[in-house]
Enzyme design. Structure first.
Site, PDB file in Angstrom:
ATOM      1  N   GLU A 186       1.014  -1.181   0.047  1.00 59.78           N
ATOM      2  CA  GLU A 186       0.017   0.054   0.022  1.00 59.78           C
ATOM      3  C   GLU A 186       0.743   1.357   0.130  1.00 59.78           C
ATOM      4  O   GLU A 186       0.876   1.916   1.043  1.00 59.78           O
ATOM      5  CB  GLU A 186      -0.860  -0.035   1.227  1.00 59.78           C
ATOM      6  CG  GLU A 186      -1.969  -1.140   1.052  1.00 59.78           C
ATOM      7  CD  GLU A 186      -3.240  -0.927   1.985  1.00 59.78           C
ATOM      8  OE1 GLU A 186      -3.228  -0.237   3.059  1.00 59.78           O
ATOM      9  OE2 GLU A 186      -4.355  -1.465   1.704  1.00 59.78           O
ATOM     10  N   GLU A 243      -6.563  -7.770  -0.822  1.00 60.20           N
ATOM     11  CA  GLU A 243      -7.242  -7.791   0.900  1.00 60.20           C
ATOM     12  C   GLU A 243      -8.771  -7.479   0.646  1.00 60.20           C
ATOM     13  O   GLU A 243      -9.219  -6.642   0.131  1.00 60.20           O
ATOM     14  CB  GLU A 243      -6.555  -6.753   1.855  1.00 60.20           C
ATOM     15  CG  GLU A 243      -5.072  -7.150   1.708  1.00 60.20           C
ATOM     16  CD  GLU A 243      -4.404  -6.042   2.563  1.00 60.20           C
ATOM     17  OE1 GLU A 243      -5.221  -5.243   3.239  1.00 60.20           O
ATOM     18  OE2 GLU A 243      -2.956  -5.877   2.773  1.00 60.20           O
TER      19      GLU A 243
HETATM   20  C1  GAL Z   1      -4.807  -2.478   5.052  1.00 61.24           C
HETATM   21  C2  GAL Z   1      -3.022  -3.044   5.040  1.00 61.24           C
HETATM   22  C3  GAL Z   1      -3.152  -4.408   5.798  1.00 61.24           C
HETATM   23  C4  GAL Z   1      -3.991  -4.276   7.097  1.00 61.24           C
HETATM   24  C5  GAL Z   1      -5.271  -3.769   6.812  1.00 61.24           C
HETATM   25  C6  GAL Z   1      -6.284  -3.685   8.020  1.00 61.24           C
HETATM   26  O1  GAL Z   1      -4.510  -1.281   4.852  1.00 61.24           O
HETATM   27  O2  GAL Z   1      -2.566  -3.268   3.694  1.00 61.24           O
HETATM   28  O3  GAL Z   1      -1.809  -4.586   6.231  1.00 61.24           O
HETATM   29  O4  GAL Z   1      -3.364  -3.089   8.159  1.00 61.24           O
HETATM   30  O5  GAL Z   1      -5.228  -2.762   6.093  1.00 61.24           O
HETATM   31  O6  GAL Z   1      -7.526  -3.478   7.499  1.00 61.24           O
END
Ligand code: GAL
Length: 655
Positions: free
Chosen positions: A152, A323
């Site tokens: 990110e 994710e």
């Molecule tokens: C994302 C990040 C992850 C984790 C996640 C939690 O932004 O890439 O490492 O922190 O959020 O929702």
């Protein structure tokens, strides 16, 4: 362009896993359960630098060798990461110049993540070193399907940094852009408030002054910072390709984030991926209170979809969800539990928009650290969570339903521009003129009328589109003008388009500047409207201006007027210029007007229902509180669901 790696997953599930967080004795079970759950990909190691290299130059590969062997041995395909999002303590102690500097001059310290400046020479050297070490070790591993660079870019406001090396790099960037300081002074309009410079060495970072610094300087600083991200991504991509041929390279981009040009950053990647947190974004997005309450536990139906369509474009047709939230997150102001069915629904919405993989964050909720209250597919005691059960269901449905390949070109294009976001943020003129919000509202209006939408950058070919939406495009580049000129599509162009030249100045012929070659209009005056103020609009398009209103004159058909009789929308040659931030009624009317002009099929949808075509299939998704029954023939062949779609449910049928 790099060769596209061969492993393009049909449609599959993935998960984010942190072997370093769990006893090694659990790994085998975890891997087996992932396979049994129908998971194909497992992403690992993006924050594992302190375990990979516990001390300067001393690598400990053993644990990661074993983790890869266990995961790969269970039949999982690994997405391995470069661990550059978390430089370890020993490195920061040795090279404190890596740390980013905030706009107020304070150093942003060690202790969380993303504590680096993209312009630090030590950081670039150390990034190359660690990326090469990991890539050399695992580049040829049969278990490694592909790579994620870093994690990110820009998260926690880290695109810009204001230290001495950032300043030096900015000066170099300006030297190569302008050649001589007179050109810089002219482009910046430095004579205003006597800010003229005698050499590039006098350039200061555009922060920390008594009041506003030159907007043109701030725009260039944003462009520079964006270029730094893109060249950092390219540098890592080149290292990975050298050591790991045949594997894909990606990066996980964020939602609601526009601080760098994602098309430029993605140029060296094989595919884009993004991190989808539908409830977190619904909490953070500027929504009306009733809307937020309505969708607080299901998510606003267009926020994730908008990003799917954006990142499909950024990935030149290929994207993953790296994710996806499987339950509550920990970082929004409030963190509700998704209503039953939503984790499944979001997954299918992503697939319907062309995602190759939906990967959940994370395998197991972690009982320690910053994200203790962030759900996983498993609870901390290793039992299956509610979201985990939904992922299992998606896996079995995915097996039964073979989805057609990549998304076809849509019939509607929405032009989205990162520079527009920067320009409108630099001089908003009205406190609530938010570019991303404006784009989302235009997108929503077209989706509520049943449309599929491609989100494209300005200058991208508009061939094949029947309707084009340009919510706002302050700087009209030559390629953008050429694409808009060439398209026969019905086109709706929004406020502040053509209102700035490349160097941020107002065009000599007044806005919409270069667009006057296509639309014979000019904007003589603009106003921002505080909350509670609105200007009524009547005519063929009805509603009101909120937040922003322009005084428009020119030739063409006046479709609607403000109360003072000045035009609110003028049409000429299949193009319509809309001279305000429209309220919902006016926006719906304007979007409907262009869709009808384009002779597109319109389906009226309730606020929580959306459709999406995927090859010869069509999906309906219900984010709202009431069941919805599909209009049209009753004898459809359904692959999922049926003609009546319950709240938090979906249907998929042969279109
Ligand atoms: C994302 C990040 C992850 C984790 C996640 C939690 O932004 O890439 O490492 O922190 O959020 O929702």
């Amino acid at each position: 362009m790099t060769e596209i790696a061969t492993e393009a997953a049909a449609r599959a599930l993935g998960v984010c896993y942190y072997p370093e967080h769990w006893p090694e004795a659990w790994w085998e079970d975890d891997a087996r359960q992932m396979r049994e759950a129908g998971i194909t990909y497992v992403r690992i190691a993006e924050f594992a630098w302190s375990r990979i290299e516990p001390e300067d130059g001393r690598f400990d590969w053993d644990w990661l060798d074993r983790a890869l062997a266990v995961l790969g041995g269970a039949g999982l395909r690994v997405v391995l990461c470069t661990p550059t999002a978390t430089p370890p303590k020993w490195l920061i102690d040795r090279e404190p110049s890596i740390l980013p500097v905030a706009a107020d001059g304070s150093t942003r310290g060690f202790g969380s993540r993303r504590h680096y400046s993209f312009s630090s020479a030590a950081w670039l050297r150390e990034s190359r070193r660690i990326a090469a070490a990991v890539a050399a070790r695992y580049g040829a591993s049969p278990h490694v399907a592909g790579w994620q660079i870093d994690n990110e870019f820009g998260c926690h406001d880290t695109v810009t940094s204001y230290g001495p090396e950032d300043l030096a790099a900015f000066r170099d960037w300006l030297r190569s852009r302008y050649g001589n300081v007179d050109s810089l002074n002219a482009a910046w309009g430095s004579v205003f408030w006597s800010a003229e410079l005698r050499s590039f060495d006098e350039v200061a970072l555009p922060v920390g002054a008594v009041t506003e610094t030159l907007p043109s300087a701030r725009l260039d600083f944003q462009r520079f910072s964006s270029d730094q991200v893109a060249s950092y991504c390219r540098m890592q991509a080149e290292i990975l390709r050298q050591h790991s041929p045949g594997r894909f390279v990606t990066h996980n981009f964020m939602g609601r984030f526009v601080d760098f040009d994602h098309h430029a950053a993605a140029e060296p990647l094989d595919l884009a991926s993004w991190d989808s947190y539908p409830l977190g974004f619904t909490e953070q997005f500027p929504l009306d209170p009733e809307e937020r309450a309505l969708f607080a536990e299901t998510a606003h139906p267009d926020i994730a979809a908008f990003h799917h369509d954006l990142y499909r474009g950024v990935g030149r047709g290929r994207f993953w969800i790296m994710e996806q939230q499987p339950g509550p997150v920990n970082w929004a102001p409030w963190n509700p539990v998704p209503k039953p069915g939503m984790v499944r629904l979001w997954s299918w919405e992503a697939f319907a928009h062309g995602a190759e993989v939906v990967s959940y964050f994370r395998w197991r909720q972690c009982p320690f650290g910053q994200e203790q209250l962030h759900a996983g597919l498993q609870r901390p005691d290793r039992s299956l969570s509610a979201g985990g059960a939904e992922a299992l269901r998606v896996a079995s449905e995915l097996r039964a339903l073979s989805l057609p390949g990549p998304a076809r070109q849509a019939e509607v294009a929405l032009v989205f521009d990162y520079e527009a976001a920067w320009m409108l943020r630099i001089q908003p003129q009205g406190a609530d003129f938010n570019y991303v919000e404006l784009c989302l509202r235009w997108y929503e209006a077209a989706r509520r009328l049943g449309q599929d939408i491609d989100i494209v950058p300005p200058g991208h070919s508009l061939d094949g589109y029947r309707a084009v939406l340009v919510p706002s495009l302050p700087h009209i580049t030559k390629p953008a003008l050429a694409a808009l000129r060439a398209t026969p599509a019905a086109t709706l162009i929004g406020p502040r388009s053509g209102s700035r030249l490349a160097d941020f100045a107002i065009p000599p012929t007044l806005p919409p500047g270069p667009l006057q070659a296509l639309l014979p209009v000019r904007v003589t005056q603009v106003a921002s409207l505080r909350p509670g103020l609105s200007h009524a609009v009547t005519g063929a398009l009805q509603g009101a201006a909120l937040r922003w209103r322009e005084w428009l004159e020119g030739e063409g058909e006046v479709l609607a007027r403000f109360d003072d009789a000045t035009p609110a929308a003028i049409a000429a040659h299949r193009r319509v210029y809309l001279a305000c931030w429209p309220d919902r009624a006016l926006l719906d009317a304007a979007v409907r007007h262009v869709l009808e002009a384009a002779r597109l099929d319109i389906v009226e949808l309730p606020p929580g229902v959306r459709l999406r075509r995927c090859g010869d299939r069509r999906f309906a998704f219900n984010y709202g509180p009431s069941p919805w029954t599909l209009p049209g023939p009753a004898d459809r062949h359904f692959h999922l669901g049926g003609a009546t779609v319950a709240p938090q449910d979906l249907a998929c049928w042969n279109a």
